[in-house]
Scaffold this motif. Structure first.
Motif, short mmCIF file in Angstrom:
data_model
loop_
_atom_site.label_atom_id
_atom_site.label_comp_id
_atom_site.label_asym_id
_atom_site.label_seq_id
_atom_site.Cartn_x
_atom_site.Cartn_y
_atom_site.Cartn_z
N PRO A 168 0.80 -1.23 0.00
CA PRO A 168 0.00 0.00 0.00
C PRO A 168 0.83 1.28 0.00
CG PRO A 168 -0.90 -1.57 1.57
CD PRO A 168 0.39 -2.16 1.05
N TYR A 169 1.95 1.28 0.71
CA TYR A 169 2.77 2.49 0.77
C TYR A 169 3.52 2.76 -0.55
CZ TYR A 169 6.52 -0.86 1.62
OH TYR A 169 7.38 -1.91 1.51
N MET A 170 3.52 1.80 -1.46
CA MET A 170 4.21 1.99 -2.73
C MET A 170 3.26 2.14 -3.91
SD MET A 170 7.41 -0.65 -2.33
CE MET A 170 8.18 -0.15 -3.86
N ARG A 171 1.97 2.23 -3.64
CA ARG A 171 1.00 2.34 -4.72
C ARG A 171 0.92 3.77 -5.23
NH1 ARG A 171 -3.60 -1.47 -2.06
NH2 ARG A 171 -2.43 -3.39 -2.34
N ARG A 172 1.83 4.09 -6.10
CA ARG A 172 1.82 5.38 -6.77
C ARG A 172 2.42 5.17 -8.15
NH1 ARG A 172 7.03 8.16 -6.27
NH2 ARG A 172 8.42 6.77 -5.16
N THR A 173 2.09 6.04 -9.02
CA THR A 173 2.59 5.92 -10.38
C THR A 173 4.01 6.45 -10.44
OG1 THR A 173 0.35 6.21 -11.18
CG2 THR A 173 2.12 6.49 -12.77
N PHE A 174 4.91 5.60 -10.86
CA PHE A 174 6.30 6.01 -11.02
C PHE A 174 6.86 5.25 -12.21
CE2 PHE A 174 10.86 5.15 -10.15
CZ PHE A 174 11.33 6.44 -10.34
N ASN A 175 7.29 6.00 -13.20
CA ASN A 175 7.91 5.38 -14.36
C ASN A 175 9.36 5.81 -14.40
OD1 ASN A 175 8.77 4.40 -16.77
ND2 ASN A 175 7.25 5.44 -18.02
N PRO A 176 10.27 4.91 -14.01
CA PRO A 176 11.68 5.28 -13.96
C PRO A 176 12.32 5.40 -15.34
CG PRO A 176 11.41 2.99 -13.36
CD PRO A 176 10.03 3.56 -13.54
N GLY A 177 11.63 4.94 -16.37
CA GLY A 177 12.18 5.02 -17.72
C GLY A 177 13.17 3.91 -18.00
N ASP A 178 13.79 4.00 -19.15
CA ASP A 178 14.73 2.99 -19.61
C ASP A 178 16.12 3.24 -19.00
OD1 ASP A 178 15.70 0.81 -20.99
OD2 ASP A 178 15.42 1.68 -22.99
N ILE A 179 17.00 2.29 -19.12
CA ILE A 179 18.40 2.48 -18.73
C ILE A 179 18.96 3.56 -19.64
CG2 ILE A 179 20.67 1.37 -18.65
CD1 ILE A 179 19.12 -1.30 -18.12
N VAL A 180 19.73 4.48 -19.08
CA VAL A 180 20.22 5.62 -19.86
C VAL A 180 21.14 5.14 -20.99
CG1 VAL A 180 19.98 7.36 -18.04
CG2 VAL A 180 22.11 6.14 -18.28
N LYS A 181 21.04 5.83 -22.11
CA LYS A 181 21.78 5.44 -23.32
C LYS A 181 23.28 5.47 -23.13
CE LYS A 181 17.97 4.93 -25.61
NZ LYS A 181 17.24 3.88 -24.93
N ASP A 182 23.80 6.40 -22.30
CA ASP A 182 25.24 6.53 -22.09
C ASP A 182 25.90 5.25 -21.60
OD1 ASP A 182 24.21 9.14 -22.32
OD2 ASP A 182 25.80 9.97 -21.08
N VAL A 183 25.14 4.41 -20.89
CA VAL A 183 25.69 3.18 -20.31
C VAL A 183 24.80 1.97 -20.63
CG1 VAL A 183 26.91 4.37 -18.45
CG2 VAL A 183 24.55 3.61 -18.09
N TYR A 184 24.13 2.02 -21.75
CA TYR A 184 23.15 0.98 -22.10
C TYR A 184 23.81 -0.39 -22.20
CZ TYR A 184 18.55 -0.36 -23.71
OH TYR A 184 17.30 -0.90 -23.79
N PRO A 185 23.12 -1.43 -21.76
CA PRO A 185 23.68 -2.78 -21.83
C PRO A 185 24.05 -3.17 -23.27
CG PRO A 185 21.65 -2.77 -20.56
CD PRO A 185 21.79 -1.41 -21.17
N GLN A 186 25.08 -3.98 -23.36
CA GLN A 186 25.52 -4.52 -24.64
C GLN A 186 25.30 -6.02 -24.66
OE1 GLN A 186 29.56 -3.34 -25.49
NE2 GLN A 186 29.11 -1.17 -25.34
N GLU A 187 25.50 -6.61 -25.82
CA GLU A 187 25.34 -8.05 -25.94
C GLU A 187 26.23 -8.76 -24.92
OE1 GLU A 187 26.06 -11.56 -29.22
OE2 GLU A 187 25.66 -9.54 -29.94
N GLY A 188 25.67 -9.73 -24.24
CA GLY A 188 26.39 -10.46 -23.20
C GLY A 188 26.13 -9.94 -21.80
N ASP A 189 25.68 -8.68 -21.68
CA ASP A 189 25.32 -8.15 -20.37
C ASP A 189 23.98 -8.74 -19.95
OD1 ASP A 189 27.58 -6.55 -20.54
OD2 ASP A 189 26.47 -4.77 -21.15
N VAL A 190 23.74 -8.77 -18.67
CA VAL A 190 22.48 -9.28 -18.13
C VAL A 190 21.66 -8.11 -17.63
CG1 VAL A 190 21.44 -10.70 -16.30
CG2 VAL A 190 23.54 -11.47 -17.45
N VAL A 191 20.36 -8.10 -17.94
CA VAL A 191 19.44 -7.12 -17.36
C VAL A 191 18.51 -7.89 -16.44
CG1 VAL A 191 17.66 -5.39 -17.79
CG2 VAL A 191 19.58 -5.63 -19.40
N LEU A 192 18.53 -7.51 -15.17
CA LEU A 192 17.74 -8.17 -14.14
C LEU A 192 16.56 -7.27 -13.78
CD1 LEU A 192 18.46 -10.86 -12.68
CD2 LEU A 192 19.35 -9.47 -10.83
#
Length: 187
Positions: A72-96
């Motif tokens: 209940p304390y976390m029920r709010r709209t929050f869109n953190p967006g995508d991972i920033v392009k400057d450090v975006y994952p590359q092939e072989g990286d894991v996104v958890l």
């Protein structure tokens, strides 16, 4: 003052037993931190070194539960967006994809570490005083060696960030990038 010998612990940082965690470096969070440019520069430096020394990189990404199932304390709209392009994952990286402040809760991260023989977790990302500290403490409790890359973590609250670094420095390694990279290079 730390209760451990930092130089002795540094010996456990090797490229073949480390993972680099890039914690929640998402658009909305990066835009809110106090040291955006410096943070991104230092994070890119560490990511580049990890790639050079074949250290696996795991990015985390905030993924809220469906609203009905959020606490209940976390029920709010929050869109953190995508991972920033400057450090975006590359092939072989894991996104958890995760929905808690600990990288170990609700993910297969611990299983992945055990399968790969990883014992040292280098933490970077946002926010130092929330998910980074929570995950680092959890890692230590599980028997891993957490290392905080102090130049590559940040928060929207500078005082909380500094307080968190001071707290963690008493419990675990809090190192500059060059110290981490030198350990990878010499191992």
């Amino acid at each position: 003052m730390a209760w451990f010998n930092k130089d002795e612990l540094k010996k456990f940082i090797r490229k073949n037993n480390s993972v680099l965690v890039v914690w929640d470096v998402q658009e909305a969070l990066v835009s809110s931190i106090f040291n955006r440019e410096e943070f991104l520069q230092k994070l890119k430096e560490l990511i580049s070194a990890a790639r050079q020394y074949n250290v696996p990189i795991v990015y985390t990404r905030i993924t809220p539960l469906p609203e009905r199932f959020q606490p209940p304390y976390m029920r709010r709209t929050f869109n953190p967006g995508d991972i920033v392009k400057d450090v975006y994952p590359q092939e072989g990286d894991v996104v958890l994809y995760k929905n808690t402040a600990s990288i170990f809760v609700g993910t297969n991260f611990e299983l992945m570490l055990r399968n790969a023989g990883i014992q040292t977790i280098i933490f970077t990302g946002i926010a130092t005083d929330i998910g980074v500290e929570t995950s680092a403490r959890h890692a230590q409790t599980l028997g891993y060696l957490p290392v905080i890359a102090k130049e590559a973590v940040s928060s929207s609250d500078k005082e909380a960030h500094e307080r968190s670094l001071a707290n963690m420095n008493r419990l675990m390694l809090v190192l500059e990038n060059n110290e981490i990279i030198e350990r990878w290079k010499s191992s």
